[in-house]
Design a protein around this motif. Structure first.
Motif, PDB file in Angstrom:
ATOM      1  N   SER A 110       0.816  -1.220   0.000  1.00 11.36           N
ATOM      2  CA  SER A 110       0.000   0.000   0.000  1.00 11.36           C
ATOM      3  C   SER A 110       0.845   1.264   0.000  1.00 11.36           C
ATOM      4  N   SER A 111       2.109   1.139  -0.389  1.00  6.19           N
ATOM      5  CA  SER A 111       2.975   2.316  -0.450  1.00  6.19           C
ATOM      6  C   SER A 111       2.481   3.268  -1.541  1.00  6.19           C
ATOM      7  N   GLU A 112       2.884   4.521  -1.431  1.00  6.90           N
ATOM      8  CA  GLU A 112       2.502   5.504  -2.445  1.00  6.90           C
ATOM      9  C   GLU A 112       3.023   5.090  -3.816  1.00  6.90           C
ATOM     10  N   GLU A 113       4.228   4.548  -3.841  1.00  6.63           N
ATOM     11  CA  GLU A 113       4.809   4.097  -5.104  1.00  6.63           C
ATOM     12  C   GLU A 113       3.974   2.987  -5.729  1.00  6.63           C
ATOM     13  N   PHE A 114       3.535   2.015  -4.921  1.00  6.10           N
ATOM     14  CA  PHE A 114       2.726   0.913  -5.429  1.00  6.10           C
ATOM     15  C   PHE A 114       1.374   1.418  -5.926  1.00  6.10           C
ATOM     16  N   VAL A 115       0.719   2.245  -5.131  1.00  3.57           N
ATOM     17  CA  VAL A 115      -0.604   2.762  -5.508  1.00  3.57           C
ATOM     18  C   VAL A 115      -0.520   3.531  -6.816  1.00  3.57           C
ATOM     19  N   ASN A 116       0.467   4.388  -6.943  1.00  2.00           N
ATOM     20  CA  ASN A 116       0.609   5.187  -8.167  1.00  2.00           C
ATOM     21  C   ASN A 116       0.941   4.300  -9.362  1.00  2.00           C
ATOM     22  N   ALA A 120      -1.361   4.036 -12.789  1.00  3.06           N
ATOM     23  CA  ALA A 120      -0.802   4.245 -14.132  1.00  3.06           C
ATOM     24  C   ALA A 120      -0.933   2.998 -14.990  1.00  3.06           C
ATOM     25  N   LEU A 121      -0.762   1.815 -14.376  1.00  3.19           N
ATOM     26  CA  LEU A 121      -0.860   0.558 -15.118  1.00  3.19           C
ATOM     27  C   LEU A 121      -2.281   0.344 -15.644  1.00  3.19           C
ATOM     28  N   ILE A 122      -3.262   0.629 -14.832  1.00  2.00           N
ATOM     29  CA  ILE A 122      -4.659   0.497 -15.275  1.00  2.00           C
ATOM     30  C   ILE A 122      -4.901   1.390 -16.488  1.00  2.00           C
ATOM     31  N   ALA A 123      -4.409   2.627 -16.422  1.00  2.00           N
ATOM     32  CA  ALA A 123      -4.578   3.557 -17.547  1.00  2.00           C
ATOM     33  C   ALA A 123      -3.900   3.022 -18.797  1.00  2.00           C
ATOM     34  N   TRP A 150      -8.112   3.906  -8.311  1.00  2.00           N
ATOM     35  CA  TRP A 150      -8.039   2.774  -9.242  1.00  2.00           C
ATOM     36  C   TRP A 150      -9.339   2.617 -10.025  1.00  2.00           C
ATOM     37  N   PHE A 151     -10.458   2.880  -9.377  1.00  2.00           N
ATOM     38  CA  PHE A 151     -11.750   2.805 -10.067  1.00  2.00           C
ATOM     39  C   PHE A 151     -11.836   3.884 -11.149  1.00  2.00           C
TER      40      PHE A 151
END
Length: 363
Positions: A110-116, A120-123, A150-151
């Motif tokens: 749940s790090s900021e790096e992981f969330v971001n 970006a990957l979803i996009a 993410w949604f």
């Protein structure tokens, strides 16, 4: 005591009814339950199976759950991350093979790096796929803002397994610290619904310390929470976990398998229009286990598209099947097996949960 036939003819199943059905030991009664559940699935959903291409893109995890082979405390695991390029290649493969969606699954971070990175990957995935291509996430507990991010990026479904609806049992299979909170898990399910995801959950069946009453309550929990999709299967032990020390408390594998099949069947009766996965864990016990799950009322299968070189490092439990079978072989074999049991892969159907659709219409 009421017969299975009498129970199955009720309009609503009580907790006592569910316990009775889960406790079946007679083969004829078991078969009668399975037949009734499949008839409901056939009537509501049809003889269709929805495929979700599973991408296990990382086994890094901050959690230390006592049952999981990739828990943070297992230092024997070789950790990995797939690159975005690798993931996008798998997505392209999924589309070329007529799959309408993928599941992104990893250990919980749940790090900021992981969330971001996930945002970006979803996009990126949305840019290279059909606009309606479905993205399911199975990335554990996150904040409401993360779920929304993410949604908004384009993910439509989220699977967050509670593993058990019993707080007492939850506390026995997790460490006692702020990272492992039953109340947090429930709150995250609320966040997912609030955000708008097609919401999924699930439980393990046959855990040490678990009772039939626990499992009946699990099914009622799923119904009361108005869940859209469910993935549940037999608990399978892993030698490098604390829970392995209690393996003497486990019921035999065949009993765990049959109980899991009855759980699928009873859930189909309780919630006729939800999506229910027939899990890989079933196949770990019996080679045709997933197909037996489909004939008990399940309607979703998740073929593993993870590259072969990573699969041995994503073992939540031992004896996981298909770790030596590449994605092409896996899909071809699965299609044949599904056809063999009289079902068909619904290649042209996005396979959204009818329960979710109906729920949104009511809202």
């Amino acid at each position: 005591m009421m017969t299975v036939s009498e129970i199955l003819n009720r309009q609503e199943l009580s907790r006592e009814d569910i316990i009775r059905l889960l406790s079946i030991t007679d083969k004829e009664e078991h078969d009668e339950l399975i037949k009734r559940a499949y008839s409901i699935k056939e009537r509501i959903i049809g003889r269709k199976v929805y495929l979700r291409g599973l991408i296990e893109f990382s086994n890094y995890c901050r959690k230390n759950c006592y049952y999981c082979g990739i828990r943070s405390g297992n230092h024997k695991v070789s950790r990995y991350f797939l690159s975005d390029t690798e993931i996008l290649e798998i997505v392209e493969f999924a589309q070329e093979n007529h799959l309408k969606g993928i599941v992104l699954q990893s250990g919980e971070l749940s790090s900021e790096e992981f969330v971001n990175r996930i945002t970006a990957l979803i996009a990126k995935i949305k840019k290279v796929t059909n606009p309606d291509f479905r993205i399911t996430l199975s990335l554990g507990e996150q904040s409401l803002d993360t779920y929304k991010s993410w949604f908004d990026a384009g993910a439509q479904r989220y699977l967050l397994r509670i593993e058990t609806s019993s707080e007492e049992l939850y506390n026995k299979i997790h460490p006692s610290d702020e990272l492992h909170s039953f109340k947090t898990r429930l709150k995250c399910l609320d966040y997912l619904r609030e955000t708008g995801y097609m919401t999924g959950t699930g439980v393990m069946i046959g855990l040490p310390f678990q009772t039939i009453e626990n499992l009946a309550d699990d099914l009622l929990f799923i119904k009361e929470r108005d869940i859209d999709m469910v993935g549940m299967g037999p608990y399978l032990e892993h030698a490098d976990t604390p829970l392995y020390n209690y393996k003497n408390l486990l019921m035999p594998l065949n009993e765990r398998f049959n109980l899991s099949i009855r759980m699928i069947a009873v859930l189909r009766i309780l919630m006729p229009d939800i999506n229910i996965a027939s899990t890989t864990a079933l196949q770990s016990i019996i080679p045709m286990g997933r197909e037996i799950g489909l004939k008990a009322g399940a309607n979703v299968v998740m073929p593993n598209l993870t590259p072969l070189k990573y699969r041995r490092s994503y073992l939540l439990y031992e004896n996981k099947p298909c770790i030596n079978e590449d994605a092409d072989d896996c899909l071809n074999c699965l299609a044949k097996r599904i056809k063999m049991i009289g079902e068909e892969v619904a290649y042209n159907d996005y396979g959204d949960s009818k329960h979710y659709i109906n729920r949104k219409l009511i809202v």
